[in-house]
Scaffold this active site. Structure first.
Site, PDB file in Angstrom:
ATOM      1  N   ASP A  21     -30.183 -19.390  33.028  1.00  0.00           N
ATOM      2  CA  ASP A  21     -29.714 -20.599  32.372  1.00  0.00           C
ATOM      3  C   ASP A  21     -30.145 -21.761  33.273  1.00  0.00           C
ATOM      4  O   ASP A  21     -30.641 -21.541  34.384  1.00  0.00           O
ATOM      5  CB  ASP A  21     -28.183 -20.527  32.241  1.00  0.00           C
ATOM      6  CG  ASP A  21     -27.576 -21.820  31.733  1.00  0.00           C
ATOM      7  OD1 ASP A  21     -28.062 -22.336  30.706  1.00  0.00           O
ATOM      8  OD2 ASP A  21     -26.636 -22.327  32.363  1.00  0.00           O
ATOM      9  N   ASP A  23     -28.587 -25.676  33.122  1.00  0.00           N
ATOM     10  CA  ASP A  23     -27.563 -26.674  33.457  1.00  0.00           C
ATOM     11  C   ASP A  23     -26.364 -26.039  34.145  1.00  0.00           C
ATOM     12  O   ASP A  23     -25.760 -25.103  33.625  1.00  0.00           O
ATOM     13  CB  ASP A  23     -27.095 -27.386  32.188  1.00  0.00           C
ATOM     14  CG  ASP A  23     -28.171 -28.308  31.624  1.00  0.00           C
ATOM     15  OD1 ASP A  23     -28.395 -29.371  32.217  1.00  0.00           O
ATOM     16  OD2 ASP A  23     -28.805 -27.956  30.610  1.00  0.00           O
ATOM     17  N   ASP A 186     -23.656 -19.936  34.093  1.00  0.00           N
ATOM     18  CA  ASP A 186     -22.431 -20.537  34.632  1.00  0.00           C
ATOM     19  C   ASP A 186     -21.388 -20.749  33.547  1.00  0.00           C
ATOM     20  O   ASP A 186     -20.204 -20.854  33.832  1.00  0.00           O
ATOM     21  CB  ASP A 186     -22.734 -21.882  35.297  1.00  0.00           C
ATOM     22  CG  ASP A 186     -23.130 -22.941  34.279  1.00  0.00           C
ATOM     23  OD1 ASP A 186     -22.529 -24.031  34.273  1.00  0.00           O
ATOM     24  OD2 ASP A 186     -24.044 -22.678  33.466  1.00  0.00           O
TER      25      ASP A 186
END
Length: 245
Positions: A21, A23, A186
């Site tokens: 991922d 961001d 996250d």
């Protein structure tokens, strides 16, 4: 903290590909969204909290915007579309200043140098991706490919598995068996998306995220610096990094 330890031991040795991922995982951009959303809510005498942020993280922009205006009770005053327009203007100025998260550069370089195919699967649209990565283009050039949120193959955003399944098809010789892929995330919706795609997932959540969201992940770390590739059958870090980024 590892979950489902027994069921994952066999799979750990079979990891051959890695999906990141972006961001909040590779780039420290989540703080920009938080800051802008706090500014907007202050006008309505409301505050932005992490229970709301958890529901928004990782989703496509319009989906996150709908959650934002509905959950905060401001949908009568501000539509999801108008919220995005207002947010966009502020974010455009912030994104080019994006910093790397601790350990991101070290891990990406290590995997690339050891021939492990890596890619990015991000809900971010192309226009934002270019702004966020402009200071880090060399690092992102090490990725085999990048799948963004506005990719035509990504019909539904996370927690649907679309983006990870699309990413798995584009590796050389793809599609890659999901059981051979390790995802780094996250956001709770991203962790669910990876599991829905049949992949193993390491979660590196913000410390403010409620720990109840940790349960779905195979492993939870406080930082990418804590990841040990050898635990997953990947080439080990041979030397301590001379420069930690």
């Amino acid at each position: 903290m590892a979950n489902e330890e027994g069921s994952n031991d066999a799979r750990k040795g079979s990891i051959s590909h890695v999906i990141f991922d972006m961001d909040g995982l590779l780039l420290d951009t989540e703080k920009f969204y938080t800051e802008v959303q706090e500014i907007i809510l202050a006008r309505y005498n409301k505050t932005f909290d992490w229970s709301l942020k958890a529901k928004m993280m990782g989703k496509k922009a319009i989906e996150a915007a709908r959650v934002f205006v509905e959950e905060t009770g401001i949908s009568d005053s501000l539509t999801a579309e108008d919220f995005l327009v207002e947010r966009e203007e502020m974010l455009q100025k912030m994104f080019p200043t994006s910093d790397l998260m601790p350990g991101a550069s070290r891990l990406i370089h290590h995997l690339h140098e050891n021939g492990i195919p890596i890619c990015v699967a991000t809900g971010t649209h192309t226009r934002h991706f270019d702004l966020k990565t402009q200071r880090h283009s060399k690092l992102f050039s090490l990725m085999h490919h990048i799948v963004r949120g506005d990719d035509p193959e990504v019909k539904q955003g996370k927690p649907s598995p679309d983006i990870f399944l699309a990413a798995s098809k584009r590796f050389e010789g793809g599609p890659v068996d999901p059981q051979r892929i390790l995802v780094f995330e996250d956001a709770p919706s991203g962790v669910l998306a990876a599991k829905n795609a049949g992949m193993s997932v390491v979660m590196v959540p913000d410390e403010r995220l409620d720990s109840s969201y940790h349960e779905v992940a195979d492993l939870v770390l406080s930082s990418l610096l804590d990841f040990n590739p050898a635990d997953w059958g990947l080439p080990p870090f041979e030397n301590a990094p001379t420069k930690v980024e």
